[in-house]
Scaffold this motif. Structure first.
Motif, PDB file in Angstrom:
ATOM      1  N   GLN A  49       0.864  -1.178   0.000  1.00 11.77           N
ATOM      2  CA  GLN A  49       0.000   0.000   0.000  1.00 11.77           C
ATOM      3  C   GLN A  49       0.897   1.224   0.000  1.00 11.77           C
ATOM      4  OE1 GLN A  49      -2.505   0.831   3.445  1.00 11.77           O
ATOM      5  NE2 GLN A  49      -1.120  -0.284   4.809  1.00 11.77           N
ATOM      6  N   ALA A  50       0.328   2.372  -0.369  1.00 13.28           N
ATOM      7  CA  ALA A  50       1.108   3.606  -0.426  1.00 13.28           C
ATOM      8  C   ALA A  50       0.188   4.799  -0.228  1.00 13.28           C
ATOM      9  CB  ALA A  50       1.849   3.723  -1.765  1.00 13.28           C
ATOM     10  N   VAL A  51       0.779   5.895   0.216  1.00 16.16           N
ATOM     11  CA  VAL A  51       0.049   7.140   0.462  1.00 16.16           C
ATOM     12  C   VAL A  51       0.887   8.292  -0.065  1.00 16.16           C
ATOM     13  CG1 VAL A  51      -0.937   8.681   2.218  1.00 16.16           C
ATOM     14  CG2 VAL A  51      -1.044   6.193   2.536  1.00 16.16           C
ATOM     15  N   ARG A  52       0.239   9.256  -0.708  1.00 14.01           N
ATOM     16  CA  ARG A  52       0.951  10.458  -1.140  1.00 14.01           C
ATOM     17  C   ARG A  52       0.170  11.701  -0.727  1.00 14.01           C
ATOM     18  NH1 ARG A  52       0.854  11.671  -7.490  1.00 14.01           N
ATOM     19  NH2 ARG A  52       1.474  13.674  -6.604  1.00 14.01           N
ATOM     20  N   LEU A  53       0.896  12.764  -0.464  1.00 17.18           N
ATOM     21  CA  LEU A  53       0.298  14.035  -0.039  1.00 17.18           C
ATOM     22  C   LEU A  53       0.083  14.920  -1.257  1.00 17.18           C
ATOM     23  CD1 LEU A  53      -0.489  15.807   2.451  1.00 17.18           C
ATOM     24  CD2 LEU A  53       1.836  16.742   2.333  1.00 17.18           C
ATOM     25  N   ILE A  60      -6.406  -3.774   9.611  1.00 20.68           N
ATOM     26  CA  ILE A  60      -5.186  -3.345  10.308  1.00 20.68           C
ATOM     27  C   ILE A  60      -4.279  -2.562   9.367  1.00 20.68           C
ATOM     28  CG2 ILE A  60      -3.303  -4.106  11.788  1.00 20.68           C
ATOM     29  CD1 ILE A  60      -4.776  -6.789  12.098  1.00 20.68           C
ATOM     30  N   LEU A  61      -4.176  -3.017   8.129  1.00 17.97           N
ATOM     31  CA  LEU A  61      -3.317  -2.333   7.157  1.00 17.97           C
ATOM     32  C   LEU A  61      -3.799  -0.909   6.901  1.00 17.97           C
ATOM     33  CD1 LEU A  61      -2.820  -5.260   4.628  1.00 17.97           C
ATOM     34  CD2 LEU A  61      -1.044  -4.235   6.065  1.00 17.97           C
ATOM     35  N   ALA A  62      -5.099  -0.736   6.721  1.00 16.19           N
ATOM     36  CA  ALA A  62      -5.627   0.607   6.502  1.00 16.19           C
ATOM     37  C   ALA A  62      -5.413   1.482   7.733  1.00 16.19           C
ATOM     38  CB  ALA A  62      -7.114   0.538   6.148  1.00 16.19           C
ATOM     39  N   GLU A 103     -15.909  -0.217   4.220  1.00 21.59           N
ATOM     40  CA  GLU A 103     -16.176  -0.212   5.665  1.00 21.59           C
ATOM     41  C   GLU A 103     -15.071  -0.935   6.420  1.00 21.59           C
ATOM     42  OE1 GLU A 103     -19.611  -1.478   8.918  1.00 21.59           O
ATOM     43  OE2 GLU A 103     -19.969  -1.741   6.771  1.00 21.59           O
ATOM     44  N   ARG A 104     -14.590  -2.053   5.875  1.00 21.55           N
ATOM     45  CA  ARG A 104     -13.539  -2.793   6.567  1.00 21.55           C
ATOM     46  C   ARG A 104     -12.260  -1.962   6.676  1.00 21.55           C
ATOM     47  NH1 ARG A 104     -15.119  -6.969   3.205  1.00 21.55           N
ATOM     48  NH2 ARG A 104     -13.085  -7.096   2.171  1.00 21.55           N
ATOM     49  N   GLU A 105     -11.963  -1.178   5.661  1.00 23.88           N
ATOM     50  CA  GLU A 105     -10.786  -0.317   5.748  1.00 23.88           C
ATOM     51  C   GLU A 105     -11.001   0.839   6.720  1.00 23.88           C
ATOM     52  OE1 GLU A 105      -8.869   0.987   2.240  1.00 23.88           O
ATOM     53  OE2 GLU A 105      -8.872  -0.976   1.282  1.00 23.88           O
ATOM     54  N   GLY A 106     -12.254   1.158   7.020  1.00 26.44           N
ATOM     55  CA  GLY A 106     -12.538   2.203   7.982  1.00 26.44           C
ATOM     56  C   GLY A 106     -13.051   3.496   7.391  1.00 26.44           C
ATOM     57  N   TYR A 107     -13.205   3.561   6.065  1.00 26.96           N
ATOM     58  CA  TYR A 107     -13.687   4.799   5.452  1.00 26.96           C
ATOM     59  C   TYR A 107     -15.126   5.065   5.854  1.00 26.96           C
ATOM     60  CZ  TYR A 107      -9.544   5.384   2.588  1.00 26.96           C
ATOM     61  OH  TYR A 107      -8.264   5.595   2.164  1.00 26.96           O
ATOM     62  N   MET A 108     -15.389   6.316   6.218  1.00 27.21           N
ATOM     63  CA  MET A 108     -16.693   6.685   6.752  1.00 27.21           C
ATOM     64  C   MET A 108     -17.609   7.353   5.739  1.00 27.21           C
ATOM     65  SD  MET A 108     -15.417   7.992  10.510  1.00 27.21           S
ATOM     66  CE  MET A 108     -17.027   8.601  10.991  1.00 27.21           C
ATOM     67  N   HIS A 109     -17.069   7.744   4.563  1.00 22.30           N
ATOM     68  CA  HIS A 109     -17.875   8.461   3.575  1.00 22.30           C
ATOM     69  C   HIS A 109     -17.554   7.961   2.173  1.00 22.30           C
ATOM     70  CE1 HIS A 109     -18.793  11.262   6.822  1.00 22.30           C
ATOM     71  NE2 HIS A 109     -17.496  11.403   7.018  1.00 22.30           N
ATOM     72  N   VAL A 110     -18.497   8.146   1.266  1.00 27.39           N
ATOM     73  CA  VAL A 110     -18.298   7.691  -0.106  1.00 27.39           C
ATOM     74  C   VAL A 110     -19.013   8.619  -1.079  1.00 27.39           C
ATOM     75  CG1 VAL A 110     -20.278   6.106   0.034  1.00 27.39           C
ATOM     76  CG2 VAL A 110     -18.519   5.724  -1.682  1.00 27.39           C
ATOM     77  N   ASP A 111     -18.369   8.901  -2.200  1.00 19.46           N
ATOM     78  CA  ASP A 111     -19.009   9.495  -3.371  1.00 19.46           C
ATOM     79  C   ASP A 111     -19.167   8.369  -4.383  1.00 19.46           C
ATOM     80  OD1 ASP A 111     -19.129  12.040  -2.363  1.00 19.46           O
ATOM     81  OD2 ASP A 111     -17.618  12.901  -3.687  1.00 19.46           O
ATOM     82  N   PRO A 112     -20.369   7.808  -4.526  1.00 16.26           N
ATOM     83  CA  PRO A 112     -20.513   6.652  -5.415  1.00 16.26           C
ATOM     84  C   PRO A 112     -20.518   7.032  -6.894  1.00 16.26           C
ATOM     85  CG  PRO A 112     -22.630   7.250  -4.477  1.00 16.26           C
ATOM     86  CD  PRO A 112     -21.610   8.149  -3.840  1.00 16.26           C
ATOM     87  N   PHE A 113     -20.090   6.089  -7.721  1.00 18.00           N
ATOM     88  CA  PHE A 113     -20.221   6.179  -9.170  1.00 18.00           C
ATOM     89  C   PHE A 113     -19.617   7.468  -9.721  1.00 18.00           C
ATOM     90  CE2 PHE A 113     -22.712   6.163 -13.208  1.00 18.00           C
ATOM     91  CZ  PHE A 113     -22.318   4.911 -13.649  1.00 18.00           C
TER      92      PHE A 113
END
Length: 234
Positions: free
Chosen positions: A81-85, A154-156, A187-197
């Protein structure tokens, strides 16, 4: 960030790494994306590094990102996994993505960029400031030891905690295939919001495009989610 917050965040990060080690997944973390690209070419040859994390296409110098790879006890890379600012510099994420969504394609598949599109949702239109893009989440499908068991949770959590300790971003966001997000990965990763499609990627040679959701959290959301008990039975 106060001293108390730093100590608390460091404690939570240490606990997260220990949880992964208990599941025989051992992390290596770095910010040299040339090194990351080389590791990916060896361990994930059918899915090359994504454009947002490819130093040949993106400026990732000066602490603008980090990566993490997980190895099994034999030293084989089985997770990434990776993250960028991203500094939005006065614009919204919707503005940024409308001009730059072609720089965020799924890797390992041929994309018809002219027949693909991005349509911002309300979340992207609200987001500004310093944002983190979270991607490259991959677990080797051939290694059953790391599927289920709450590993992705855990990874997220590791990515969110590391981002907060390093940058204190205003938001963290990522993209997921809609079909996978709707099966519960967001949800498993913990994200609380979504913009679908909000994304549609036309795969060359296929009639049906890959549709994408944007998942995201604000700073306060992240502060909340890093203290929520991990569902390790998921």
């Amino acid at each position: 960030m106060s001293i108390h917050d730093v100590f608390e965040g460091s404690r939570l990060l240490t606990e997260t790494v220990e949880l992964l080690a208990q599941r025989q997944l051992y992390l290596t973390v770095g910010d040299d994306f040339n090194e990351y690209k080389a590791l990916i070419s060896q361990s994930r040859p059918n899915q090359p590094v994504g454009l947002p994390f490819d130093p040949a296409h993106s400026d990732l110098s000066g602490g603008k990102g980090f990566w993490a790879v997980g190895r099994n006890p034999q030293g084989k890379i089985v997770q990434t996994q990776a993250v960028r600012l991203i500094d939005l510099e006065g614009q919204t994420l919707a503005d940024h993505m409308e001009r730059n969504f072609r720089a965020y394609p799924p890797s390992g598949v041929p994309i018809d960029l002219d027949d693909s599109w991005y349509k911002s949702g309300p979340g992207a239109r609200r987001m500004s400031g310093q944002v983190c893009y979270h991607g490259e989440m991959w677990i080797n499908p051939e290694d059953g030891n790391y599927r289920g068991r709450g590993i992705v949770d855990i990874l997220a959590r590791f990515a969110f905690l590391s981002s907060m300790l390093q940058w204190q971003p205003d938001y963290v966001f990522g993209f997921m295939p809609r079909s996978i997000a709707r099966r519960g990965l967001a949800e498993r990763e913990g994200y609380m919001h979504v913009d679908p499609f909000c994304l549609s990627w036309k795969i060359i040679g296929q009639n049906k495009p890959v549709e994408g959701n944007m998942v995201y959290m604000g700073n306060e959301d992240i502060q909340h989610i890093i203290h929520v008990p991990l569902d390790l039975a998921a």
